[in-house]
Enzyme design. Structure first.
Site, PDB file in Angstrom:
ATOM      1  N   LEU A  48       0.863  -1.176   0.000  1.00 32.56           N
ATOM      2  CA  LEU A  48       0.000   0.000   0.000  1.00 32.56           C
ATOM      3  C   LEU A  48       0.902   1.229   0.000  1.00 32.56           C
ATOM      4  CD1 LEU A  48      -3.056   0.536   0.060  1.00 32.56           C
ATOM      5  CD2 LEU A  48      -2.920   0.684   2.545  1.00 32.56           C
ATOM      6  N   ASP A  49       0.754   2.084  -1.015  1.00 35.63           N
ATOM      7  CA  ASP A  49       1.611   3.255  -1.162  1.00 35.63           C
ATOM      8  C   ASP A  49       1.598   4.124   0.089  1.00 35.63           C
ATOM      9  OD1 ASP A  49       2.268   2.536  -3.720  1.00 35.63           O
ATOM     10  OD2 ASP A  49       0.878   3.919  -4.693  1.00 35.63           O
ATOM     11  N   PRO A  50       2.696   4.845   0.378  1.00 42.44           N
ATOM     12  CA  PRO A  50       2.696   5.782   1.503  1.00 42.44           C
ATOM     13  C   PRO A  50       1.557   6.805   1.407  1.00 42.44           C
ATOM     14  CG  PRO A  50       4.933   5.427   0.752  1.00 42.44           C
ATOM     15  CD  PRO A  50       4.034   4.727  -0.244  1.00 42.44           C
ATOM     16  N   ALA A  52      -1.366   6.279   0.431  1.00 38.39           N
ATOM     17  CA  ALA A  52      -2.644   5.642   0.734  1.00 38.39           C
ATOM     18  C   ALA A  52      -2.775   5.282   2.208  1.00 38.39           C
ATOM     19  CB  ALA A  52      -2.797   4.389  -0.110  1.00 38.39           C
TER      20      ALA A  52
END
Length: 326
Positions: A48-50, A52
């Site tokens: 999960l991207d930073p 997000a």
């Protein structure tokens, strides 16, 4: 004979469904949870991207054996696209590379959605964790190198508009693994002729886990701190530290979901104690009765509700492939 290294941490197992905060990377989140639980082993089911927030399932101990099954599960994201600009990263972290004064109507946006559902070809963002010749794409992009990632097939089951106002549209998407929400924003913006990038992104489901299962890092840290605070220093510093750790684990371990929860939805069989012993030794067991499940590549064996093994059902037998410790 080489000496076997002593494992660091404790053999705790289970799933911690973290509600990851925005600004924290997935690797950092796993490290934090591993430290809090003093776990021997930890891993996550889907980066999960930073940028997000939301559901980041983290497996501890034996639960890491079920990570591939959770990674394959359905994902649900809620995300907001700002129209009028495309960025280098397809989100708010990158510089603007294209701009437009046009803004689409809700009808304009909804009209193109059928083209983004089903099985589609999608080109991942240049700033992604995909490896190119052993290097992460985002590392190459940050060094100024041209990054060209081939389009790949992804599955999108549903894409709907939740809200549309002030030059922004909020969507909810149900999709399979490997789907990039940032690519959806980029591609829709280009088709609409106004460009677009993601300004907010939250993952609400990683099947079989959802927001009802989730706990925040703040809640975990607060519980740990309160539990440890109840233990005095005492004269023996080492003994006091061990008591504080025991108090921490007593407070945090109830937050873990059983390893078998990851296999919800897969065919399962109930086995006796004797059968469980055979399975844990890697031996197959014969399935009898008219309720025996049909042949399948992935099925689970449970003993009194505890996951014993994952394996296949074939020729009237359960054949273990991954065995779990008690």
């Amino acid at each position: 004979m080489a000496r076997q290294r002593k494992k660091k941490g404790r053999p705790v197992s289970g799933w911690l469904v973290l509600d990851k905060p925005r600004g924290m990377g997935s690797t950092e989140a796993v490290s934090k949870i591993k430290w809090l639980f003093k776990a021997e082993k930890a891993g996550h089911a889907g980066t999960l991207d930073p940028l997000a927030s939301g559901i980041l399932p983290i497996a501890l101990g034996e639960a890491t054996k079920t990570v591939p099954y959770v990674v394959d599960g359905e994902k649900v994201y809620r995300f907001t696209v700002a129209w009028g600009a495309e960025t280098a990263t397809d989100d708010t972290e990158g510089a603007v590379v294209k701009e437009s004064g046009d803004r689409p109507s809700r009808q304009d946006v909804e009209a193109i959605l059928p083209g983004y559902t089903g099985t589609i070809m999608q080109k991942p963002p240049a700033y992604s964790a995909i490896k190119i010749d052993g290097e992460r794409a985002y590392d190459l992009a940050r060094e100024g190198e041209a990054v060209d990632i081939p389009a790949r097939e992804v599955r999108i089951d549903s894409l709907v508009v939740v809200n549309h106002e002030d030059g922004r549209t909020t969507f909810e998407v149900e999709c399979g693994k490997g789907t990039y929400v940032r690519s959806l924003a980029r591609d829709m913006g280009r088709e609409l002729g106004c460009y677009g990038h993601v300004v907010d992104l939250r993952r609400t489901v990683v099947d079989p886990f959802d927001e009802e299962d989730a706990v925040t890092l703040e809640e975990l840290e607060k519980s740990a701190a309160e539990a440890e605070a109840d233990i005095g220093d005492g004269d023996d510093e080492e003994a006091a530290m061990q008591l504080r750790l025991q108090a921490r684990f007593a407070a945090l371990d109830p937050c873990l979901l059983d390893t078998g929860e990851a296999m919800h939805g897969y065919p399962s069989i109930a086995v006796s104690g004797d059968q469980a012993k055979r399975i844990r030794l890697g031996n197959p067991v014969i399935l009898r009765g008219r309720d025996a499940p049909l042949p399948t590549e992935d099925a689970c064996a449970f003993e009194r509700g505890r996951l014993v093994a994952i394996g296949e059902i074939a020729a009237g037998e359960f054949r273990p492939r991954r065995v779990f410790k008690i």
